[in-house]
Design a protein around this motif. Structure first.
Motif, mmCIF file in Angstrom:
data_model
loop_
_atom_site.group_PDB
_atom_site.id
_atom_site.type_symbol
_atom_site.label_atom_id
_atom_site.label_comp_id
_atom_site.label_asym_id
_atom_site.label_seq_id
_atom_site.Cartn_x
_atom_site.Cartn_y
_atom_site.Cartn_z
ATOM 1 N N LYS A 1 0.680 -1.206 -0.131
ATOM 2 C CA LYS A 1 -0.086 -0.176 -0.003
ATOM 3 C C LYS A 1 0.890 1.404 -0.101
ATOM 4 O O LYS A 1 0.563 2.220 -0.807
ATOM 5 C CB LYS A 1 -0.893 0.069 1.149
ATOM 6 N N ASP A 2 1.797 1.164 0.610
ATOM 7 C CA ASP A 2 2.872 2.504 0.658
ATOM 8 C C ASP A 2 3.334 2.357 -0.539
ATOM 9 O O ASP A 2 3.610 3.503 -0.904
ATOM 10 C CB ASP A 2 3.886 2.001 1.722
ATOM 11 N N MET A 3 3.712 1.530 -1.306
ATOM 12 C CA MET A 3 4.147 1.420 -2.779
ATOM 13 C C MET A 3 2.821 2.178 -3.573
ATOM 14 O O MET A 3 3.690 3.100 -4.329
ATOM 15 C CB MET A 3 4.539 0.286 -3.360
ATOM 16 N N LEU A 4 2.016 1.812 -3.421
ATOM 17 C CA LEU A 4 0.849 2.261 -4.451
ATOM 18 C C LEU A 4 0.819 3.866 -4.146
ATOM 19 O O LEU A 4 0.641 4.693 -5.113
ATOM 20 C CB LEU A 4 -0.539 1.600 -3.972
ATOM 21 N N ARG A 5 1.041 4.195 -2.619
ATOM 22 C CA ARG A 5 0.847 5.840 -2.523
ATOM 23 C C ARG A 5 2.142 6.542 -3.155
ATOM 24 O O ARG A 5 2.036 7.466 -3.594
ATOM 25 C CB ARG A 5 0.980 6.061 -0.932
ATOM 26 N N PHE A 6 3.298 5.972 -3.044
ATOM 27 C CA PHE A 6 4.594 6.244 -3.431
ATOM 28 C C PHE A 6 4.441 6.673 -4.941
ATOM 29 O O PHE A 6 4.799 7.573 -5.582
ATOM 30 C CB PHE A 6 5.716 5.349 -3.205
ATOM 31 N N PHE A 7 3.725 5.681 -5.664
ATOM 32 C CA PHE A 7 3.416 5.829 -7.011
ATOM 33 C C PHE A 7 2.280 6.732 -7.573
ATOM 34 O O PHE A 7 1.889 6.718 -8.512
ATOM 35 C CB PHE A 7 3.402 4.475 -7.732
ATOM 36 N N ASN A 8 1.786 7.393 -6.624
ATOM 37 C CA ASN A 8 0.292 8.153 -6.682
ATOM 38 C C ASN A 8 -0.754 7.488 -7.222
ATOM 39 O O ASN A 8 -1.321 8.043 -8.074
ATOM 40 C CB ASN A 8 1.028 9.440 -7.822
ATOM 41 N N LEU A 9 -0.849 6.193 -6.894
ATOM 42 C CA LEU A 9 -1.746 5.215 -7.438
ATOM 43 C C LEU A 9 -2.928 4.964 -6.602
ATOM 44 O O LEU A 9 -3.994 4.447 -6.954
ATOM 45 C CB LEU A 9 -1.351 3.796 -7.785
ATOM 46 N N LEU A 10 -2.970 5.549 -5.192
ATOM 47 C CA LEU A 10 -3.948 5.163 -4.321
ATOM 48 C C LEU A 10 -5.459 5.816 -4.695
ATOM 49 O O LEU A 10 -6.448 5.012 -4.468
ATOM 50 C CB LEU A 10 -3.619 5.599 -2.736
ATOM 51 N N HIS A 11 -5.336 7.026 -5.289
ATOM 52 C CA HIS A 11 -6.619 7.546 -5.653
ATOM 53 C C HIS A 11 -7.300 6.995 -7.109
ATOM 54 O O HIS A 11 -8.265 7.299 -7.385
ATOM 55 C CB HIS A 11 -6.355 9.113 -5.934
ATOM 56 N N ILE A 12 -6.496 6.285 -7.697
ATOM 57 C CA ILE A 12 -7.011 5.410 -8.914
ATOM 58 C C ILE A 12 -7.909 4.361 -8.562
ATOM 59 O O ILE A 12 -7.405 3.327 -7.993
ATOM 60 C CB ILE A 12 -5.687 4.955 -9.865
#
Length: 253
Positions: free
Chosen positions: A241-252
Motif C-alpha cells: 500500500k505504501d508503494m501504491l501511495r509512493f507511485f501516486n496510485l491510491l486515488h486511481i
C-alpha cells in the motif's frame, strides 16, 4: 467478410504442420488433433500477427504455438499447442499454474486442457512492449499500472512467481483490461518477485520508464529502487500500500 476458419479435419489434412510444429509428423499431429476434439475445439481460425509458413497465428514461442480457435459452442478462444521440439513433454503443469492464477483473478481464463494443448480466453489488445502510454489520458495509464501491480501482488501472496515480468514485453496485453499471459516459466518453488519485476520494468528499465517517473510519479530512479527494496524485504500488504501511495496510485480506481 471472409475469415480463414477451418474445421479440425481440414487442419489435419491441409495444415498438419500447425499441429506438429516444427517436425510435421503425422503421429504427433494426430495426438494433438484428438486432444483438441476432446477439449471441445471445433475449428481453428488462422488469423493473427505472426506468420508461420504463410499462415497467420496469434503467437510463436520456444515451447508452443498459439492459434485462434472456436469452441463447439461458437465462442472464440486462444489455443496453445505444444511444439514437438519443446523442452517439456506436456503443457499440463502450465495449465495448472494458470488455474491457480485465475483463482486470484490473474491471467486469461482457463477453459480446458490436455497433455499437449491449453484452451483459454482470447485476449485482444496491444502487447505492453508495443504500448505507447503517451497517447492515453494520464488517469487511464495510471489505472493500467495500478491494476497490473495489484495483479502481481495477488500472485506474490499465493507464492506464484511468473518468471518473465522483468521483461514483460510479450507477456502482458493491454486491452479492455490489462492481462498477464504465459505462465510457462512460472513456479511455486522460488521466492516470487512479480511486483518488483514489473515495477522495475515500468519505472526503471522499460522503454517509457523515464516518462513514467518524470510525468506520472515524479520520483527519481534512486527513490524507486529504494521502495522496491523495502517491498522485497518486508513483502507485506502494508508496504505494498505504501508503494501504491509512493507511485501516486491510491486515488486511481
Amino acid at each position: 467478410m471472409y475469415r480463414p476458419v477451418f474445421r479440425l479435419n481440414e487442419i489435419l489434412k491441409n495444415y498438419l504442420f500447425l499441429l506438429s510444429y516444427p517436425e510435421e509428423t503425422r503421429q504427433e499431429a494426430e495426438k494433438r488433433f484428438e486432444e483438441l476434439r476432446k477439449v471441445g475445439i471445433e475449428a481453428l481460425i488462422l488469423e493473427g500477427p505472426i506468420e508461420v509458413k504463410n499462415v497467420r497465428i496469434l503467437g510463436k514461442g520456444h515451447a508452443s504455438l498459439v492459434i485462434k480457435g472456436k469452441l463447439i459452442e461458437g465462442e472464440e478462444v486462444a489455443i496453445k499447442i505444444l511444439r514437438t521440439d519443446a523442452d517439456r513433454s506436456s503443457l499440463e503443469r502450465e495449465a495448472e499454474l494458470l488455474r491457480l492464477a485465475n483463482a486470484v483473478g490473474v491471467g486469461p481464463r482457463l477453459y480446458n486442457y490436455a497433455k499437449h494443448v491449453i484452451v483459454m480466453e482470447l485476449v485482444e489488445g496491444v502487447r505492453i512492449g508495443e504500448w505507447d502510454p503517451t497517447t492515453y489520458k494520464k488517469d487511464d495509464v495510471m489505472y493500467v499500472i495500478r491494476d497490473l501491480l495489484e495483479q502481481c501482488r495477488r500472485l506474490d501472496v499465493i507464492n506464484l512467481d511468473h518468471g518473465e515480468l522483468s521483461n514483460p514485453a510479450k507477456h502482458v496485453i493491454i486491452g479492455e483490461r490489462p492481462v498477464i499471459l504465459d505462465f510457462e516459466s512460472a513456479s511455486l518453488n522460488r521466492r516470487p518477485s512479480n511486483v518488483t519485476s514489473l515495477a522495475q520494468y515500468l519505472f526503471i528499465s522499460g522503454p517509457f520508464s523515464d516518462y513514467f517517473r518524470k510525468y506520472l510519479i515524479r520520483r527519481s530512479k534512486e527513490e524507486v529502487i529504494g521502495i522496491l527494496r523495502k517491498y522485497k524485504r518486508d513483502f507485506n500488504d502494508e508496504v505494498f500500500k505504501d508503494m501504491l501511495r509512493f507511485f501516486n496510485l491510491l486515488h486511481i480506481s
